[in-house]
Design a protein around this motif. Structure first.
Motif, PDB file in Angstrom:
ATOM      1  N   GLY A  97     -84.317   2.590 -21.625  1.00 47.35           N
ATOM      2  CA  GLY A  97     -83.769   1.263 -21.396  1.00 47.35           C
ATOM      3  C   GLY A  97     -83.694   1.010 -19.899  1.00 47.35           C
ATOM      4  N   PHE A  98     -82.560   0.493 -19.463  1.00 45.12           N
ATOM      5  CA  PHE A  98     -82.370   0.200 -18.051  1.00 45.12           C
ATOM      6  C   PHE A  98     -80.934   0.524 -17.660  1.00 45.12           C
ATOM      7  N   GLN A  99     -80.731   0.836 -16.398  1.00 52.55           N
ATOM      8  CA  GLN A  99     -79.396   0.982 -15.854  1.00 52.55           C
ATOM      9  C   GLN A  99     -79.202  -0.107 -14.806  1.00 52.55           C
ATOM     10  N   VAL A 100     -78.174  -0.913 -15.006  1.00 55.55           N
ATOM     11  CA  VAL A 100     -77.905  -2.016 -14.097  1.00 55.55           C
ATOM     12  C   VAL A 100     -76.734  -1.652 -13.197  1.00 55.55           C
ATOM     13  N   ARG A 101     -76.866  -1.952 -11.930  1.00 55.83           N
ATOM     14  CA  ARG A 101     -75.795  -1.739 -10.956  1.00 55.83           C
ATOM     15  C   ARG A 101     -75.227  -3.109 -10.597  1.00 55.83           C
ATOM     16  N   VAL A 102     -73.910  -3.259 -10.707  1.00 56.05           N
ATOM     17  CA  VAL A 102     -73.288  -4.573 -10.562  1.00 56.05           C
ATOM     18  C   VAL A 102     -72.138  -4.516  -9.574  1.00 56.05           C
ATOM     19  N   VAL A 103     -71.742  -5.691  -9.122  1.00 57.15           N
ATOM     20  CA  VAL A 103     -70.531  -5.853  -8.328  1.00 57.15           C
ATOM     21  C   VAL A 103     -69.477  -6.467  -9.238  1.00 57.15           C
ATOM     22  N   CYS A 104     -68.370  -5.788  -9.396  1.00 60.22           N
ATOM     23  CA  CYS A 104     -67.313  -6.246 -10.300  1.00 60.22           C
ATOM     24  C   CYS A 104     -66.613  -7.479  -9.725  1.00 60.22           C
ATOM     25  N   ARG A 105     -66.431  -8.513 -10.572  1.00 53.33           N
ATOM     26  CA  ARG A 105     -65.716  -9.709 -10.155  1.00 53.33           C
ATOM     27  C   ARG A 105     -64.428  -9.902 -10.938  1.00 53.33           C
ATOM     28  N   ASN A 106     -64.428  -9.477 -12.181  1.00 53.28           N
ATOM     29  CA  ASN A 106     -63.231  -9.505 -13.027  1.00 53.28           C
ATOM     30  C   ASN A 106     -63.328  -8.319 -13.988  1.00 53.28           C
ATOM     31  N   ARG A 107     -62.222  -7.942 -14.548  1.00 50.31           N
ATOM     32  CA  ARG A 107     -62.152  -6.733 -15.379  1.00 50.31           C
ATOM     33  C   ARG A 107     -63.057  -6.827 -16.612  1.00 50.31           C
ATOM     34  N   PHE A 108     -63.700  -5.704 -16.903  1.00 52.61           N
ATOM     35  CA  PHE A 108     -64.367  -5.526 -18.183  1.00 52.61           C
ATOM     36  C   PHE A 108     -64.314  -4.049 -18.544  1.00 52.61           C
ATOM     37  N   ASP A 109     -64.493  -3.741 -19.838  1.00 54.87           N
ATOM     38  CA  ASP A 109     -64.310  -2.380 -20.341  1.00 54.87           C
ATOM     39  C   ASP A 109     -65.621  -1.810 -20.881  1.00 54.87           C
ATOM     40  N   ASP A 110     -65.706  -0.489 -20.861  1.00 54.23           N
ATOM     41  CA  ASP A 110     -66.787   0.187 -21.565  1.00 54.23           C
ATOM     42  C   ASP A 110     -66.676  -0.169 -23.046  1.00 54.23           C
ATOM     43  N   GLY A 111     -67.774  -0.574 -23.657  1.00 51.93           N
ATOM     44  CA  GLY A 111     -67.766  -0.993 -25.055  1.00 51.93           C
ATOM     45  C   GLY A 111     -67.639  -2.497 -25.252  1.00 51.93           C
ATOM     46  N   ASP A 112     -67.344  -3.250 -24.173  1.00 48.55           N
ATOM     47  CA  ASP A 112     -67.270  -4.707 -24.294  1.00 48.55           C
ATOM     48  C   ASP A 112     -68.639  -5.296 -24.606  1.00 48.55           C
ATOM     49  N   THR A 113     -68.648  -6.344 -25.406  1.00 48.36           N
ATOM     50  CA  THR A 113     -69.850  -7.140 -25.593  1.00 48.36           C
ATOM     51  C   THR A 113     -69.884  -8.216 -24.517  1.00 48.36           C
ATOM     52  N   VAL A 114     -70.954  -8.234 -23.750  1.00 50.02           N
ATOM     53  CA  VAL A 114     -71.074  -9.179 -22.647  1.00 50.02           C
ATOM     54  C   VAL A 114     -72.355 -10.001 -22.811  1.00 50.02           C
ATOM     55  N   GLU A 115     -72.433 -11.092 -22.083  1.00 62.15           N
ATOM     56  CA  GLU A 115     -73.633 -11.915 -22.055  1.00 62.15           C
ATOM     57  C   GLU A 115     -74.182 -11.931 -20.631  1.00 62.15           C
ATOM     58  N   VAL A 116     -75.493 -12.128 -20.536  1.00 66.90           N
ATOM     59  CA  VAL A 116     -76.156 -12.099 -19.236  1.00 66.90           C
ATOM     60  C   VAL A 116     -76.907 -13.406 -19.019  1.00 66.90           C
ATOM     61  N   LEU A 117     -76.700 -14.015 -17.843  1.00 66.57           N
ATOM     62  CA  LEU A 117     -77.461 -15.185 -17.432  1.00 66.57           C
ATOM     63  C   LEU A 117     -78.562 -14.755 -16.487  1.00 66.57           C
ATOM     64  N   SER A 118     -79.795 -15.107 -16.835  1.00 63.02           N
ATOM     65  CA  SER A 118     -80.960 -14.866 -15.988  1.00 63.02           C
ATOM     66  C   SER A 118     -81.736 -16.168 -15.896  1.00 63.02           C
ATOM     67  N   PRO A 119     -82.395 -16.441 -14.763  1.00 62.75           N
ATOM     68  CA  PRO A 119     -83.116 -17.699 -14.613  1.00 62.75           C
ATOM     69  C   PRO A 119     -84.208 -17.874 -15.655  1.00 62.75           C
ATOM     70  N   ARG A 120     -84.302 -19.094 -16.182  1.00 58.38           N
ATOM     71  CA  ARG A 120     -85.381 -19.502 -17.094  1.00 58.38           C
ATOM     72  C   ARG A 120     -85.522 -18.548 -18.280  1.00 58.38           C
ATOM     73  N   THR A 121     -84.395 -18.042 -18.746  1.00 52.73           N
ATOM     74  CA  THR A 121     -84.366 -17.082 -19.843  1.00 52.73           C
ATOM     75  C   THR A 121     -83.205 -17.436 -20.763  1.00 52.73           C
ATOM     76  N   PRO A 122     -83.380 -17.361 -22.094  1.00 52.53           N
ATOM     77  CA  PRO A 122     -82.228 -17.570 -22.974  1.00 52.53           C
ATOM     78  C   PRO A 122     -81.109 -16.585 -22.660  1.00 52.53           C
ATOM     79  N   VAL A 123     -79.874 -16.998 -22.900  1.00 58.92           N
ATOM     80  CA  VAL A 123     -78.731 -16.112 -22.687  1.00 58.92           C
ATOM     81  C   VAL A 123     -78.870 -14.899 -23.598  1.00 58.92           C
ATOM     82  N   ARG A 124     -78.684 -13.702 -23.021  1.00 52.93           N
ATOM     83  CA  ARG A 124     -78.825 -12.458 -23.778  1.00 52.93           C
ATOM     84  C   ARG A 124     -77.495 -11.736 -23.876  1.00 52.93           C
ATOM     85  N   GLU A 125     -77.368 -10.953 -24.943  1.00 49.47           N
ATOM     86  CA  GLU A 125     -76.114 -10.237 -25.217  1.00 49.47           C
ATOM     87  C   GLU A 125     -76.372  -8.742 -25.253  1.00 49.47           C
ATOM     88  N   CYS A 126     -75.405  -7.972 -24.775  1.00 46.85           N
ATOM     89  CA  CYS A 126     -75.511  -6.515 -24.872  1.00 46.85           C
ATOM     90  C   CYS A 126     -74.110  -5.918 -24.844  1.00 46.85           C
TER      91      CYS A 126
END
Length: 442
Positions: A329-358
């Motif tokens: 798969g992939f490993q993403v490195r991020v800058v935290c802006r607000n709290r989130f937990d391991d196991g949370d379901t999140v959505e990702v915004l990418s340009p010109r791409t449908p919103v994705r969930e992981c």
């Protein structure tokens, strides 16, 4: 649909970067002088060349707002300022004052002049006069409906463009020209410092009955918000804007944050490129807003008859710094802006791409070299898994929570991401906000 420019707000560096990343054709911004958003971050004058170069490197034009009311003191400084904008490479200056217009034309003739909405231009004869003075584009008075815009466009000479607001907060004053803030707070709306008293709750008093309040009967308990307008959203009607002859659609929001800019620009970019308006209209519900209307385009826009409440169903929790293949798969490195937990379901915004969930998996905190880990390890809040290969003396800790704002974390994702993509979580953060920000139109 005829091609329309997508013009996005850039109240600061990060908003500029995300407007560009998510597909704006042009941005409008200001230095710390002469713009109608003095409470936005804005740009230092010495940073304008770098900001403009960044946009140009990505094929994005830059319009600089110089649209406050001008005193003689301001006018005396404008030759220096317009020369600075010209030397910095600004594509256009958004101007309301006739003296400022004349100075810009003389000092920086290669900088296009766009007439600010505050000039309240709403007829072809007026627009042609402005064109004779050097104006290339008219930002329409926001009180015009689509039929009036189409009729005006049909009477304009070739080469004179029109721009109109398509999304964002609306001001109750005609083309944003208001004196209420000046009188009630001493903060000049037309100098960029509006306190937004139109969003306040009002009731009547009577001199012979001190202390007794009489609500304006919209709501007996909440009082009246008779001057508070709805927000505008024309995402589902871009065909109509194009058919009316509009060359550029403008998103309001130079005082708004990064997530607002990214989400709204992304939605409009996708629909302009052929995406389903209904799908992307739902996206506009994820960022803070008042109830939406279509402004004056189809008639009276209506008011916001409740408190100055912002509705927001999602929260940005991280911005992407990098992403690399890892373990199928992939490993993403991020800058935290607000709290989130391991196991949370999140959505990702990418340009010109449908919103994705992981799902967040294998959450790792990238602890800076100077971080004292004593309490973390003692309280079993993290486990050291090794050195950070990208930071000398940095350490990697497996953790269950990402809660250190602006620090870096990584986790596994099933798809590749780009720098500046946004990670968000479904989290209702609606709140009643007493606003003291600037007037919503510039």
């Amino acid at each position: 649909m005829a091609k329309m420019e997508l013009l996005a707000p850039a109240g600061g560096w990060e908003q500029l970067e995300y407007a560009v990343h998510f597909g704006a054709d042009a941005v409008y911004l200001a230095s710390q002088r002469y713009g109608m958003r003095r409470r936005a971050d804005n740009f230092k004058e010495e940073d304008l060349p770098r900001a403009i170069a960044f946009a140009h490197d990505h094929g994005v034009a830059v319009h600089v707002t110089v649209n406050t009311l001008m005193t003689d003191e301001n006018i005396d400084d404008l030759p220096r300022y317009f020369k600075l904008l010209g030397d910095a490479g600004a594509d256009a200056a958004i101007i309301a004052d006739m003296g400022a217009l004349a100075i810009c034309r003389e000092v920086a003739p290669h900088v296009d002049i766009h007439l600010s909405t505050q000039a309240s231009c709403m007829n072809a004869a007026s627009a042609q006069v402005y064109q004779s003075l050097g104006v290339k584009r008219v930002v329409l008075a926001r009180e015009m409906n689509l039929d009036e815009i189409a009729r005006m466009k049909s009477r304009l000479p070739e080469g004179l463009e029109i721009e109109a607001f398509a999304h964002g907060a609306m001001c109750m004053a005609y083309s944003g020209r208001c004196l209420i803030s000046d009188y009630l707070t001493g903060r000049g709306a037309n100098k960029g410092s509006c306190a937004q008293p139109c969003r306040w709750e009002y009731a009547l008093t009577e001199p012979t009955r001190p202390g007794e309040y009489f609500p304006v009967e919209e709501d007996a308990e909440q009082g009246s918000f008779i001057m508070s307008s709805r927000d505008m959203s024309m995402l589902g009607h871009l065909d109509d804007l194009a058919a009316a002859g509009i060359d550029s659609i403008k998103i309001e929001g130079r005082a708004k944050g990064t997530y607002y800019v990214a989400s709204v620009v992304n939605a409009y970019r996708n629909v302009l490129d052929g995406g389903d308006p209904e799908v992307w209209q739902r996206e506009l519900e994820t960022t803070s807003h008042r109830p939406y209307s279509t402004g004056f385009y189809y008639g009276f826009p209506g008011q916001n008859p409740i408190s100055a409440q912002y509705s927001r169903k999602y929260q940005m929790v991280a911005t992407v710094k990098s992403c690399v293949p890892a373990d199928g798969g992939f490993q993403v490195r991020v800058v935290c802006r607000n709290r989130f937990d391991d196991g949370d379901t999140v959505e990702v915004l990418s340009p010109r791409t449908p919103v994705r969930e992981c799902t967040v998996r294998n959450l790792i905190w990238h602890a800076a070299p100077e971080t004292d880990l004593t309490d973390i390890l003692r309280d079993n809040l993290g486990t050291v898994v090794g050195p950070d290969p990208e930071v000398v003396h940095g350490r990697l800790l497996r953790v269950g929570i990402a809660n250190r704002t602006m620090e870096e974390y990584s986790f596994d994702v099933p798809f590749g991401l780009q720098e500046r993509d946004i990670v968000r979580i479904s989290r209702d953060t609606s709140a009643i906000i007493c606003e003291n920000g600037p007037s919503p139109f510039a």
